[in-house]
Design an enzyme around this catalytic site. Sequence first.
Site, PDB file in Angstrom:
ATOM      1  N   ARG A  83      41.005 -67.254  57.299  1.00 24.71           N
ATOM      2  CA  ARG A  83      42.810 -67.938  57.428  1.00 24.71           C
ATOM      3  C   ARG A  83      42.353 -68.932  58.184  1.00 24.71           C
ATOM      4  O   ARG A  83      41.564 -69.275  58.646  1.00 24.71           O
ATOM      5  CB  ARG A  83      42.971 -66.503  58.490  1.00 24.71           C
ATOM      6  CG  ARG A  83      42.923 -65.509  58.500  1.00 24.71           C
ATOM      7  CD  ARG A  83      43.109 -63.773  59.181  1.00 24.71           C
ATOM      8  NE  ARG A  83      41.820 -64.311  60.669  1.00 24.71           N
ATOM      9  CZ  ARG A  83      41.449 -63.709  61.116  1.00 24.71           C
ATOM     10  NH1 ARG A  83      42.116 -62.570  61.608  1.00 24.71           N
ATOM     11  NH2 ARG A  83      39.937 -63.418  62.030  1.00 24.71           N
ATOM     12  N   ARG A 114      45.581 -67.565  61.755  1.00 25.21           N
ATOM     13  CA  ARG A 114      44.743 -67.185  62.584  1.00 25.21           C
ATOM     14  C   ARG A 114      44.884 -68.022  64.610  1.00 25.21           C
ATOM     15  O   ARG A 114      44.478 -69.476  64.122  1.00 25.21           O
ATOM     16  CB  ARG A 114      42.965 -66.377  62.947  1.00 25.21           C
ATOM     17  CG  ARG A 114      42.695 -66.308  63.797  1.00 25.21           C
ATOM     18  CD  ARG A 114      42.823 -65.325  64.502  1.00 25.21           C
ATOM     19  NE  ARG A 114      41.590 -64.595  65.769  1.00 25.21           N
ATOM     20  CZ  ARG A 114      41.844 -64.506  66.414  1.00 25.21           C
ATOM     21  NH1 ARG A 114      42.244 -65.686  67.774  1.00 25.21           N
ATOM     22  NH2 ARG A 114      41.030 -64.262  67.587  1.00 25.21           N
ATOM     23  N   GLU A 151      42.936 -55.731  70.144  1.00 22.20           N
ATOM     24  CA  GLU A 151      42.742 -54.841  69.321  1.00 22.20           C
ATOM     25  C   GLU A 151      44.034 -53.538  69.017  1.00 22.20           C
ATOM     26  O   GLU A 151      44.200 -53.498  69.727  1.00 22.20           O
ATOM     27  CB  GLU A 151      41.410 -54.545  68.801  1.00 22.20           C
ATOM     28  CG  GLU A 151      40.502 -54.976  68.369  1.00 22.20           C
ATOM     29  CD  GLU A 151      40.649 -56.133  67.329  1.00 22.20           C
ATOM     30  OE1 GLU A 151      41.492 -56.114  66.010  1.00 22.20           O
ATOM     31  OE2 GLU A 151      40.356 -57.010  67.390  1.00 22.20           O
TER      32      GLU A 151
END
Length: 175
Positions: free
Chosen positions: A105, A62, A70
Amino acid sequence: MKKLLIIGAILLAINISQACNRKNQQTPDPSAVSKTFNGKVVAIKDGDTFVILEDRNQITVRLSDIDCPEKKQPFGNKEKQFASELCFGKYVTVKRKSRNDRYGRMIAEVFLGDICVNKELVKNGLAWHFTKYSNDQSYYDLEQSARRNKLGLWNDKSPTPPWEWRVPKKANPGK
């Protein structure tokens, strides 16, 4: 009979040990990865989440300091396309910045040579400086420059930050 039970127990222990070893090889713990490593970008899940292959381990990264729109949000596909064109299939350097997020992540900056991919997204108006998790002035400056120049999402009259766009989705998951 006693010998058969002992042999059965030994074989069971060997099988369990082998299964554990196979599992550890297939799913490495991202927190065990060194602070800086090189790898190949093998997937771009969205603009701020990449899958990087280090040796034979796939590590989900990430991107730190930023938040991209998004997928279903305006510009959600443009930042993914930009990131793909910039570094998909290429070797990058990953510099871990903090512990893993709640999804496991790795939080890191990703570099393609001297280019910081995280900063390129902000610089081109395809990501916000994520001030909730970052106080890095350079990201703030890049965002302000992109806003002034109306680059990318800043060309929109009132772009909605992804952290605000996600809120109604959490409150009404069926919608």
